[in-house]
Design an enzyme around this catalytic site. Structure first.
Site, PDB file in Angstrom:
ATOM      1  N   PRO A   9       0.785  -1.230   0.000  1.00  0.00           N
ATOM      2  CG  PRO A   9      -0.151  -1.140   2.115  1.00  0.00           C
ATOM      3  CD  PRO A   9       0.514  -2.081   1.167  1.00  0.00           C
ATOM      4  CG  ASN A  10      -0.325   4.182   1.430  1.00  0.00           C
ATOM      5  OD1 ASN A  10      -1.331   4.682   0.922  1.00  0.00           O
ATOM      6  ND2 ASN A  10      -0.342   3.599   2.610  1.00  0.00           N
ATOM      7  NE  ARG A  17       4.101   6.706   1.849  1.00  0.00           N
ATOM      8  CZ  ARG A  17       4.311   5.436   2.157  1.00  0.00           C
ATOM      9  NH1 ARG A  17       4.305   4.510   1.204  1.00  0.00           N
ATOM     10  NH2 ARG A  17       4.517   5.088   3.407  1.00  0.00           N
ATOM     11  CE1 TYR A  22       9.349   5.246   1.734  1.00  0.00           C
ATOM     12  CE2 TYR A  22       7.946   7.042   2.496  1.00  0.00           C
ATOM     13  CZ  TYR A  22       8.368   5.731   2.589  1.00  0.00           C
ATOM     14  OH  TYR A  22       7.825   4.896   3.538  1.00  0.00           O
ATOM     15  CG  ASN A  73       8.340  -2.219  -0.224  1.00  0.00           C
ATOM     16  OD1 ASN A  73       7.876  -2.338   0.909  1.00  0.00           O
ATOM     17  ND2 ASN A  73       8.912  -1.108  -0.652  1.00  0.00           N
ATOM     18  CB  ALA A  76       1.967   0.122   6.284  1.00  0.00           C
ATOM     19  CD  GLU A  97      11.106  -7.531   5.146  1.00  0.00           C
ATOM     20  OE1 GLU A  97      11.716  -8.500   5.666  1.00  0.00           O
ATOM     21  OE2 GLU A  97      10.563  -6.630   5.808  1.00  0.00           O
ATOM     22  CG  HIS A  99      11.367  -2.394   3.736  1.00  0.00           C
ATOM     23  ND1 HIS A  99       9.991  -2.325   3.720  1.00  0.00           N
ATOM     24  CD2 HIS A  99      11.678  -3.539   4.369  1.00  0.00           C
ATOM     25  CE1 HIS A  99       9.496  -3.394   4.338  1.00  0.00           C
ATOM     26  NE2 HIS A  99      10.503  -4.146   4.734  1.00  0.00           N
ATOM     27  NE  ARG A 106      10.112   5.848   7.768  1.00  0.00           N
ATOM     28  CZ  ARG A 106       9.240   5.735   6.769  1.00  0.00           C
ATOM     29  NH1 ARG A 106       9.506   4.920   5.749  1.00  0.00           N
ATOM     30  NH2 ARG A 106       8.125   6.437   6.769  1.00  0.00           N
TER      31      ARG A 106
HETATM   32  C1  DQA Z   1       8.461   0.934   3.215  1.00  0.00           C
HETATM   33  C2  DQA Z   1       8.662   1.136   4.733  1.00  0.00           C
HETATM   34  C3  DQA Z   1       7.348   0.920   5.468  1.00  0.00           C
HETATM   35  O1  DQA Z   1       7.553   1.144   6.864  1.00  0.00           O
HETATM   36  C4  DQA Z   1       6.301   1.913   4.990  1.00  0.00           C
HETATM   37  O2  DQA Z   1       5.069   1.667   5.606  1.00  0.00           O
HETATM   38  C5  DQA Z   1       6.164   1.952   3.518  1.00  0.00           C
HETATM   39  C6  DQA Z   1       7.358   1.848   2.684  1.00  0.00           C
HETATM   40  C7  DQA Z   1       9.728   1.256   2.413  1.00  0.00           C
HETATM   41  O3  DQA Z   1       9.824   0.792   1.277  1.00  0.00           O
HETATM   42  O4  DQA Z   1      10.602   1.977   2.911  1.00  0.00           O
HETATM   43  O5  DQA Z   1       5.069   2.145   2.991  1.00  0.00           O
HETATM   44  O6  DQA Z   1       8.122  -0.417   2.987  1.00  0.00           O
END
Ligand code: DQA
Length: 143
Positions: A9-10, A17, A22, A73, A76, A97, A99, A106
């Site tokens: 998501p997102n 963001r 990012y 990825n 959240a 995995e 990120h 964070r």
């Molecule tokens: C994320 C890190 C997660 O904590 C966050 O909720 C994201 C992006 C990253 O790629 O840094 O949406 O997965």
């Protein structure tokens, strides 16, 4: 061989963001990095993004059935989705995995990954290069 890249998501709205985490990365940059990473290592690639936990789980089930390796990825969902963790456990091929940011630098709630313990390895904190590094690691795992 095909690699499936799943994004949670997102991640499709990175332009809106937190810039401090990012930078100027867009979802299109993730797609470009994955296409390039796949091309460099001679993989086919399918790249998907969803805001929906159920849809991500359905895609993981399909990847399990087709024994497709996954670069994931979970965004959240990383921090609390036991349903996604259970789906990752069922995969037959490696899962890495990734990120963009380093969740350990964070907020406290991001310091837990319920996914890390059930994947081959995790790569975090290198922006879109996290995906490129995941392709390199995947090629070692599957070739
Ligand atoms: C994320 C890190 C997660 O904590 C966050 O909720 C994201 C992006 C990253 O790629 O840094 O949406 O997965």
């Amino acid at each position: 061989m095909k690699i499936l890249v799943l994004n949670g998501p997102n991640l499709s709205r990175l332009d809106l963001r937190e810039k401090n985490y990012y930078g100027d990365i867009s979802y299109q940059d993730i797609e470009k990095a994955c296409l390039q990473g796949a091309k460099d290592l001679d993989f086919e690639v399918e790249i998907k993004q969803s805001n929906d936990e159920a849809e991500l789980i359905d895609w993981l089930h399909a990847a399990a059935d087709s024994k497709t390796p996954v670069i994931f990825n979970p965004a959240a969902f990383t921090h609390y989705s036991y349903a996604i963790r259970d789906a990752v456990v069922m995969l037959k091929a490696p899962c890495i995995e990734v990120h963009l940011s380093n969740p350990l630098s964070r907020e406290d709630f991001r310091h837990t990954s319920v996914i890390s313990g059930v994947v081959q390895g995790s790569i975090a904190g290198f922006g879109v290069d996290s995906y490129r590094l995941a392709f390199a690691a995947m090629s070692e795992l599957v070739k």
